[in-house]
Design a protein around this motif. Structure first.
Motif, PDB file in Angstrom:
ATOM      1  N   UNK A 115       0.412  -0.993  -0.013  1.00 18.90           N
ATOM      2  CA  UNK A 115       0.242   0.364   0.017  1.00 18.90           C
ATOM      3  C   UNK A 115       0.644   1.393  -0.062  1.00 18.90           C
ATOM      4  N   UNK A 116       1.775   1.087   0.219  1.00 16.93           N
ATOM      5  CA  UNK A 116       3.163   2.285   0.273  1.00 16.93           C
ATOM      6  C   UNK A 116       3.829   2.431  -0.972  1.00 16.93           C
ATOM      7  N   UNK A 117       3.653   1.177  -1.709  1.00 13.61           N
ATOM      8  CA  UNK A 117       4.743   1.217  -2.979  1.00 13.61           C
ATOM      9  C   UNK A 117       4.677   2.661  -3.784  1.00 13.61           C
ATOM     10  N   UNK A 118       2.926   2.714  -4.031  1.00 12.59           N
ATOM     11  CA  UNK A 118       2.799   4.107  -4.965  1.00 12.59           C
ATOM     12  C   UNK A 118       3.205   5.628  -4.574  1.00 12.59           C
ATOM     13  N   UNK A 119       3.211   5.739  -2.987  1.00  9.40           N
ATOM     14  CA  UNK A 119       3.717   7.476  -2.418  1.00  9.40           C
ATOM     15  C   UNK A 119       4.685   7.356  -2.510  1.00  9.40           C
ATOM     16  N   UNK A 120       5.001   5.831  -2.014  1.00 14.97           N
ATOM     17  CA  UNK A 120       7.013   5.530  -1.666  1.00 14.97           C
ATOM     18  C   UNK A 120       7.551   6.185  -3.369  1.00 14.97           C
ATOM     19  N   UNK A 121       6.861   5.850  -4.595  1.00 15.17           N
ATOM     20  CA  UNK A 121       7.467   5.780  -5.604  1.00 15.17           C
ATOM     21  C   UNK A 121       7.248   6.960  -5.762  1.00 15.17           C
ATOM     22  N   UNK A 122       6.755   7.550  -6.317  1.00 15.07           N
ATOM     23  CA  UNK A 122       6.447   9.221  -6.157  1.00 15.07           C
ATOM     24  C   UNK A 122       6.933   9.836  -5.672  1.00 15.07           C
ATOM     25  N   UNK A 123       7.132  10.085  -4.929  1.00 11.83           N
ATOM     26  CA  UNK A 123       8.848  10.518  -3.820  1.00 11.83           C
ATOM     27  C   UNK A 123       9.826  10.945  -4.062  1.00 11.83           C
ATOM     28  N   UNK A 124      10.228   9.090  -4.684  1.00 11.62           N
ATOM     29  CA  UNK A 124      11.106   9.092  -5.169  1.00 11.62           C
ATOM     30  C   UNK A 124      11.440   9.569  -5.953  1.00 11.62           C
ATOM     31  N   UNK A 125      10.361   9.560  -7.108  1.00 10.57           N
ATOM     32  CA  UNK A 125      10.585  10.864  -8.559  1.00 10.57           C
ATOM     33  C   UNK A 125      11.089  11.252  -8.511  1.00 10.57           C
ATOM     34  N   UNK A 126       9.778  12.353  -7.207  1.00  9.18           N
ATOM     35  CA  UNK A 126      10.134  14.013  -7.405  1.00  9.18           C
ATOM     36  C   UNK A 126      11.620  14.227  -7.240  1.00  9.18           C
ATOM     37  N   UNK A 127      12.237  13.391  -6.376  1.00  8.88           N
ATOM     38  CA  UNK A 127      13.724  13.652  -5.557  1.00  8.88           C
ATOM     39  C   UNK A 127      14.688  13.727  -6.892  1.00  8.88           C
ATOM     40  N   UNK A 128      14.315  12.567  -7.466  1.00  7.63           N
ATOM     41  CA  UNK A 128      14.727  12.072  -8.587  1.00  7.63           C
ATOM     42  C   UNK A 128      16.420  10.793  -7.620  1.00  7.63           C
ATOM     43  N   UNK A 129      15.296  10.334  -7.341  1.00  8.62           N
ATOM     44  CA  UNK A 129      16.459   9.506  -6.805  1.00  8.62           C
ATOM     45  C   UNK A 129      16.278   7.832  -7.763  1.00  8.62           C
ATOM     46  N   UNK A 130      15.875   7.552  -8.665  1.00  5.98           N
ATOM     47  CA  UNK A 130      15.696   6.607  -9.117  1.00  5.98           C
ATOM     48  C   UNK A 130      16.998   6.597  -9.342  1.00  5.98           C
ATOM     49  N   UNK A 131      17.714   4.862  -9.501  1.00  5.86           N
ATOM     50  CA  UNK A 131      18.265   4.500  -9.781  1.00  5.86           C
ATOM     51  C   UNK A 131      20.027   5.327  -9.221  1.00  5.86           C
ATOM     52  N   UNK A 132      19.767   5.482  -7.374  1.00  4.45           N
ATOM     53  CA  UNK A 132      20.635   6.396  -6.174  1.00  4.45           C
ATOM     54  C   UNK A 132      20.137   5.387  -5.333  1.00  4.45           C
ATOM     55  N   UNK A 133      21.648   5.129  -4.757  1.00  3.81           N
ATOM     56  CA  UNK A 133      21.401   4.793  -3.584  1.00  3.81           C
ATOM     57  C   UNK A 133      20.946   5.460  -2.389  1.00  3.81           C
ATOM     58  N   UNK A 134      20.642   6.581  -1.678  1.00  2.11           N
ATOM     59  CA  UNK A 134      19.370   7.092  -1.872  1.00  2.11           C
ATOM     60  C   UNK A 134      18.060   6.370  -1.689  1.00  2.11           C
ATOM     61  N   UNK A 135      17.636   5.869  -3.388  1.00  3.14           N
ATOM     62  CA  UNK A 135      16.375   5.787  -3.143  1.00  3.14           C
ATOM     63  C   UNK A 135      15.886   5.029  -2.371  1.00  3.14           C
ATOM     64  N   UNK A 136      17.258   3.591  -2.678  1.00  2.00           N
ATOM     65  CA  UNK A 136      16.719   2.457  -2.539  1.00  2.00           C
ATOM     66  C   UNK A 136      17.388   1.890  -1.164  1.00  2.00           C
ATOM     67  N   UNK A 137      17.996   3.728  -0.309  1.00 12.45           N
ATOM     68  CA  UNK A 137      17.954   2.999   1.405  1.00 12.45           C
ATOM     69  C   UNK A 137      17.059   3.669   1.894  1.00 12.45           C
ATOM     70  N   UNK A 138      16.696   4.860   1.725  1.00 18.44           N
ATOM     71  CA  UNK A 138      16.245   5.759   2.363  1.00 18.44           C
ATOM     72  C   UNK A 138      14.697   5.078   3.213  1.00 18.44           C
ATOM     73  N   UNK A 139      14.274   4.072   2.122  1.00 16.51           N
ATOM     74  CA  UNK A 139      12.321   3.946   2.873  1.00 16.51           C
ATOM     75  C   UNK A 139      12.656   2.746   3.734  1.00 16.51           C
ATOM     76  N   UNK A 140      13.563   1.959   3.145  1.00 14.66           N
ATOM     77  CA  UNK A 140      13.808   0.975   4.035  1.00 14.66           C
ATOM     78  C   UNK A 140      14.253   1.373   5.681  1.00 14.66           C
ATOM     79  N   UNK A 141      14.626   2.684   5.916  1.00 16.91           N
ATOM     80  CA  UNK A 141      15.168   2.854   7.519  1.00 16.91           C
ATOM     81  C   UNK A 141      14.182   3.054   8.886  1.00 16.91           C
ATOM     82  N   UNK A 142      12.560   3.058   7.798  1.00 14.91           N
ATOM     83  CA  UNK A 142      12.029   3.239   9.130  1.00 14.91           C
ATOM     84  C   UNK A 142      11.613   1.786   9.950  1.00 14.91           C
ATOM     85  N   UNK A 143      11.102   1.576  10.413  1.00 13.29           N
ATOM     86  CA  UNK A 143      11.199   0.535  11.310  1.00 13.29           C
ATOM     87  C   UNK A 143      10.616   0.303  12.085  1.00 13.29           C
ATOM     88  N   UNK A 144       9.465   0.206  12.481  1.00 14.54           N
ATOM     89  CA  UNK A 144       8.209   0.276  13.759  1.00 14.54           C
ATOM     90  C   UNK A 144       8.327  -0.751  14.127  1.00 14.54           C
TER      91      UNK A 144
END
Length: 282
Positions: free
Chosen positions: A129-158
Protein backbone atom coordinates in the motif's frame (compact mmCIF):
# COMPACT_ATOMS: atom_id res chain seq x y z
CA UNK A 1 19.09 -59.07 35.74
CA UNK A 2 20.57 -57.04 32.92
CA UNK A 3 17.79 -58.11 30.57
CA UNK A 4 15.13 -57.22 33.15
CA UNK A 5 16.64 -53.74 33.57
CA UNK A 6 16.71 -53.25 29.80
CA UNK A 7 13.05 -54.24 29.57
CA UNK A 8 12.17 -51.79 32.35
CA UNK A 9 14.06 -48.98 30.60
CA UNK A 10 12.31 -49.78 27.34
CA UNK A 11 8.93 -49.58 29.08
CA UNK A 12 9.84 -46.20 30.63
CA UNK A 13 10.65 -44.67 27.25
CA UNK A 14 7.80 -42.40 26.16
CA UNK A 15 6.77 -42.42 22.47
CA UNK A 16 7.32 -38.68 22.23
CA UNK A 17 10.99 -38.95 23.11
CA UNK A 18 11.51 -41.09 20.00
CA UNK A 19 8.98 -39.68 17.54
CA UNK A 20 9.82 -35.99 18.02
CA UNK A 21 13.60 -36.32 17.31
CA UNK A 22 12.84 -38.48 14.26
CA UNK A 23 10.41 -35.87 12.92
CA UNK A 24 12.97 -33.11 13.53
CA UNK A 25 15.64 -34.99 11.58
CA UNK A 26 13.17 -35.63 8.75
CA UNK A 27 12.36 -31.92 8.57
CA UNK A 28 16.07 -31.04 8.60
CA UNK A 29 16.68 -33.49 5.74
CA UNK A 30 13.79 -32.04 3.73
CA UNK A 31 15.23 -28.53 4.10
CA UNK A 32 18.83 -29.55 3.42
CA UNK A 33 18.27 -31.70 0.32
CA UNK A 34 17.54 -28.75 -2.05
CA UNK A 35 20.54 -26.80 -0.74
CA UNK A 36 22.87 -29.78 -1.06
CA UNK A 37 21.60 -30.40 -4.59
CA UNK A 38 22.16 -26.73 -5.51
CA UNK A 39 25.71 -26.89 -4.12
CA UNK A 40 26.53 -30.10 -6.02
CA UNK A 41 25.13 -28.74 -9.29
CA UNK A 42 27.16 -25.54 -8.99
CA UNK A 43 30.40 -27.55 -9.14
CA UNK A 44 29.39 -29.44 -12.31
CA UNK A 45 30.61 -28.48 -15.81
CA UNK A 46 28.51 -26.12 -17.90
CA UNK A 47 25.43 -27.79 -19.50
CA UNK A 48 26.13 -31.12 -17.81
CA UNK A 49 23.32 -33.58 -17.08
CA UNK A 50 22.07 -32.98 -13.52
CA UNK A 51 18.68 -34.67 -13.77
CA UNK A 52 20.18 -38.14 -13.28
CA UNK A 53 21.58 -38.33 -9.76
CA UNK A 54 24.07 -41.13 -10.49
CA UNK A 55 25.34 -39.41 -13.62
CA UNK A 56 25.73 -36.16 -11.71
CA UNK A 57 27.80 -37.85 -8.99
CA UNK A 58 30.15 -39.46 -11.51
CA UNK A 59 30.70 -36.23 -13.45
CA UNK A 60 33.84 -34.33 -12.50
CA UNK A 61 33.67 -31.39 -10.11
CA UNK A 62 35.04 -28.05 -11.30
CA UNK A 63 35.24 -24.38 -10.31
CA UNK A 64 34.83 -23.06 -13.85
CA UNK A 65 31.25 -21.90 -13.29
CA UNK A 66 32.27 -19.65 -10.39
CA UNK A 67 35.17 -18.19 -12.36
CA UNK A 68 32.99 -17.65 -15.43
CA UNK A 69 30.25 -15.86 -13.50
CA UNK A 70 32.69 -13.56 -11.69
CA UNK A 71 34.46 -12.81 -14.97
CA UNK A 72 31.55 -12.30 -17.37
CA UNK A 73 28.78 -10.88 -15.17
CA UNK A 74 28.45 -7.97 -12.75
CA UNK A 75 28.12 -10.33 -9.79
CA UNK A 76 30.67 -8.38 -7.74
CA UNK A 77 28.74 -5.15 -8.25
CA UNK A 78 25.43 -6.79 -7.36
CA UNK A 79 26.90 -8.28 -4.18
CA UNK A 80 28.33 -4.88 -3.23
CA UNK A 81 24.97 -3.17 -3.80
CA UNK A 82 23.09 -5.75 -1.72
CA UNK A 83 25.64 -5.65 1.10
CA UNK A 84 25.81 -1.85 1.19
CA UNK A 85 22.04 -1.38 1.22
CA UNK A 86 21.48 -4.12 3.82
CA UNK A 87 24.32 -2.88 6.06
CA UNK A 88 23.28 0.78 5.99
CA UNK A 89 19.58 0.03 6.47
CA UNK A 90 20.19 -2.34 9.38
CA UNK A 91 22.77 -0.13 11.11
CA UNK A 92 21.20 3.31 10.64
CA UNK A 93 17.66 1.96 10.99
CA UNK A 94 18.50 0.30 14.30
CA UNK A 95 20.09 3.49 15.66
CA UNK A 96 17.05 5.57 14.66
CA UNK A 97 14.67 2.98 16.12
CA UNK A 98 16.66 2.86 19.37
CA UNK A 99 16.59 6.65 19.70
CA UNK A 100 12.86 6.79 18.96
CA UNK A 101 12.13 4.03 21.48
CA UNK A 102 14.29 5.76 24.11
CA UNK A 103 12.35 8.99 23.65
CA UNK A 104 9.01 7.18 23.90
CA UNK A 105 10.10 5.24 26.98
CA UNK A 106 12.05 7.83 28.98
CA UNK A 107 11.28 11.38 27.83
CA UNK A 108 7.97 12.94 28.81
CA UNK A 109 6.34 15.08 26.11
CA UNK A 110 2.86 15.92 24.91
CA UNK A 111 1.32 13.49 22.48
CA UNK A 112 3.69 10.64 23.35
CA UNK A 113 0.91 8.06 23.34
CA UNK A 114 -0.39 9.36 20.01
CA UNK A 115 3.06 9.07 18.46
CA UNK A 116 3.40 5.52 19.78
CA UNK A 117 0.03 4.48 18.35
CA UNK A 118 0.96 6.02 14.99
CA UNK A 119 4.14 3.92 14.96
CA UNK A 120 2.12 0.89 16.02
CA UNK A 121 -0.30 1.55 13.15
CA UNK A 122 2.66 1.37 10.77
CA UNK A 123 2.77 -2.39 11.38
CA UNK A 124 -0.82 -2.72 10.18
CA UNK A 125 -0.26 -1.04 6.80
CA UNK A 126 0.84 -3.49 4.08
CA UNK A 127 4.09 -2.63 2.33
CA UNK A 128 2.31 -2.86 -1.03
CA UNK A 129 0.00 0.00 0.00
CA UNK A 130 3.00 2.30 0.46
CA UNK A 131 4.67 1.51 -2.85
CA UNK A 132 2.88 4.10 -5.00
CA UNK A 133 3.32 7.13 -2.69
CA UNK A 134 6.94 6.17 -1.99
CA UNK A 135 7.65 5.66 -5.68
CA UNK A 136 6.10 9.06 -6.53
CA UNK A 137 8.26 10.67 -3.83
CA UNK A 138 11.42 9.03 -5.17
CA UNK A 139 10.67 10.27 -8.68
CA UNK A 140 10.01 13.82 -7.46
CA UNK A 141 13.33 13.79 -5.58
CA UNK A 142 15.11 12.39 -8.67
CA UNK A 143 16.39 9.43 -6.65
CA UNK A 144 15.79 6.74 -9.27
CA UNK A 145 18.84 4.45 -9.65
CA UNK A 146 20.55 5.99 -6.63
CA UNK A 147 21.59 4.52 -3.28
CA UNK A 148 19.48 7.15 -1.50
CA UNK A 149 16.35 5.92 -3.27
CA UNK A 150 17.16 2.30 -2.45
CA UNK A 151 18.09 2.89 1.20
CA UNK A 152 15.97 5.72 2.62
CA UNK A 153 12.50 4.05 2.62
CA UNK A 154 13.91 1.07 4.50
CA UNK A 155 15.10 3.15 7.46
CA UNK A 156 11.61 3.35 8.96
CA UNK A 157 11.28 0.28 11.21
CA UNK A 158 8.19 0.41 13.46
CA UNK A 159 8.70 -3.17 14.67
CA UNK A 160 12.21 -2.36 15.90
CA UNK A 161 10.89 0.73 17.71
CA UNK A 162 8.24 -1.32 19.52
CA UNK A 163 10.71 -4.05 20.53
CA UNK A 164 13.24 -1.51 21.81
CA UNK A 165 10.53 0.35 23.74
CA UNK A 166 9.43 -2.91 25.35
CA UNK A 167 12.99 -3.53 26.50
CA UNK A 168 13.63 0.07 27.63
CA UNK A 169 10.44 0.11 29.70
CA UNK A 170 11.98 -2.64 31.84
CA UNK A 171 15.23 -0.76 32.57
CA UNK A 172 15.29 0.42 36.22
CA UNK A 173 14.64 4.16 36.44
CA UNK A 174 17.09 4.38 39.32
CA UNK A 175 19.88 4.24 36.74
CA UNK A 176 18.51 7.35 35.04
CA UNK A 177 18.14 9.16 38.36
CA UNK A 178 21.71 8.31 39.34
CA UNK A 179 22.98 9.57 35.98
CA UNK A 180 20.96 12.79 36.33
CA UNK A 181 22.41 13.39 39.79
CA UNK A 182 25.87 13.16 38.26
CA UNK A 183 24.87 15.76 35.66
CA UNK A 184 24.68 13.36 32.72
CA UNK A 185 22.96 14.57 29.55
CA UNK A 186 19.95 12.63 28.27
CA UNK A 187 21.86 11.55 25.16
CA UNK A 188 24.67 10.25 27.42
CA UNK A 189 22.11 8.17 29.32
CA UNK A 190 21.01 6.54 26.05
CA UNK A 191 24.53 5.95 24.78
CA UNK A 192 26.16 4.76 28.01
CA UNK A 193 23.31 2.96 29.80
CA UNK A 194 20.42 1.94 27.54
CA UNK A 195 22.33 1.08 24.37
CA UNK A 196 24.85 -1.25 26.10
CA UNK A 197 22.09 -2.97 28.09
CA UNK A 198 20.21 -3.74 24.87
CA UNK A 199 23.26 -5.26 23.17
CA UNK A 200 21.71 -8.69 22.51
CA UNK A 201 18.44 -7.17 21.34
CA UNK A 202 20.30 -4.77 19.04
CA UNK A 203 22.42 -7.55 17.56
CA UNK A 204 19.44 -9.83 16.95
CA UNK A 205 17.39 -7.08 15.31
CA UNK A 206 20.31 -5.99 13.15
CA UNK A 207 20.78 -9.52 11.83
CA UNK A 208 17.07 -10.00 11.14
CA UNK A 209 16.86 -6.63 9.39
CA UNK A 210 20.06 -7.31 7.43
CA UNK A 211 18.69 -10.59 6.08
CA UNK A 212 15.29 -8.98 5.39
CA UNK A 213 16.94 -6.17 3.43
CA UNK A 214 19.24 -8.65 1.67
CA UNK A 215 16.22 -10.65 0.46
CA UNK A 216 14.08 -7.63 -0.46
CA UNK A 217 12.91 -7.79 -4.06
CA UNK A 218 9.99 -5.45 -4.80
CA UNK A 219 11.47 -2.06 -3.92
CA UNK A 220 14.94 -2.61 -5.48
CA UNK A 221 13.22 -3.86 -8.64
CA UNK A 222 11.22 -0.62 -8.94
CA UNK A 223 13.99 1.85 -8.08
CA UNK A 224 17.18 0.10 -9.26
CA UNK A 225 16.38 -0.43 -12.95
CA UNK A 226 19.92 0.19 -14.15
CA UNK A 227 22.22 -2.86 -14.21
CA UNK A 228 24.84 -1.11 -12.09
CA UNK A 229 22.29 -0.40 -9.32
CA UNK A 230 20.64 -3.83 -9.20
CA UNK A 231 20.77 -5.96 -6.08
CA UNK A 232 21.26 -9.71 -6.13
CA UNK A 233 17.57 -10.48 -5.69
CA UNK A 234 16.72 -8.42 -8.78
CA UNK A 235 19.73 -9.34 -10.89
CA UNK A 236 19.59 -13.11 -10.36
CA UNK A 237 16.27 -13.68 -12.21
CA UNK A 238 17.58 -11.55 -15.09
CA UNK A 239 20.83 -13.48 -15.08
CA UNK A 240 19.09 -16.85 -14.92
CA UNK A 241 16.81 -16.02 -17.86
CA UNK A 242 19.86 -16.00 -20.14
CA UNK A 243 20.51 -19.69 -19.34
CA UNK A 244 17.20 -21.23 -20.36
CA UNK A 245 18.73 -24.62 -21.24
CA UNK A 246 21.35 -24.79 -18.50
CA UNK A 247 20.99 -25.33 -14.77
CA UNK A 248 24.57 -25.21 -13.53
CA UNK A 249 25.15 -21.47 -14.02
CA UNK A 250 21.95 -20.30 -12.26
CA UNK A 251 22.67 -22.68 -9.37
CA UNK A 252 26.22 -21.33 -9.11
CA UNK A 253 24.89 -17.78 -9.01
CA UNK A 254 22.46 -18.77 -6.24
CA UNK A 255 25.27 -20.34 -4.22
CA UNK A 256 27.35 -17.14 -4.50
CA UNK A 257 24.33 -15.05 -3.51
CA UNK A 258 23.64 -17.21 -0.44
CA UNK A 259 27.13 -17.09 1.02
CA UNK A 260 27.15 -13.54 2.56
CA UNK A 261 23.82 -13.96 4.39
CA UNK A 262 24.86 -17.43 5.57
CA UNK A 263 28.14 -16.09 6.96
CA UNK A 264 26.31 -13.32 8.84
CA UNK A 265 23.94 -15.85 10.38
CA UNK A 266 26.68 -18.31 11.39
CA UNK A 267 28.86 -15.60 12.95
CA UNK A 268 26.05 -13.99 14.95
CA UNK A 269 23.81 -16.97 15.70
CA UNK A 270 24.44 -16.74 19.47
CA UNK A 271 23.28 -13.12 19.47
CA UNK A 272 20.16 -14.14 17.54
CA UNK A 273 19.23 -16.75 20.14
CA UNK A 274 19.88 -14.38 23.05
CA UNK A 275 17.94 -11.60 21.36
CA UNK A 276 14.96 -13.86 20.73
CA UNK A 277 14.99 -15.04 24.36
CA UNK A 278 15.14 -11.49 25.71
CA UNK A 279 12.72 -9.72 23.37
CA UNK A 280 10.16 -12.46 22.69
CA UNK A 281 10.48 -12.23 18.90
CA UNK A 282 8.38 -14.94 17.24
Amino acid sequence: MMEVEKVRKMKNIKPGTVVIPVLIWIMIAIMLIPMVWMLLVSFKPYESNVTDFMVMLTTKFTMENFLKILDTSRMGRWIFNSFLIAAVQSLVGILLASLAAFALSVIEFKGKKVVFFIILAGLMVPVEALIMPLFSLIISLDWMNTYAGLIMPGLAMPLAVIIFKQFYDGVPRELIEAANMDGAHIFWVWRKIFLPLSGNTTAALMIFLFIQSWNNFLWPMLVGTDSSMMTLTVALPVFQSTFSTDVTMPMTANVIASVPALIVFLVFQKQIVKGIAMTGIK
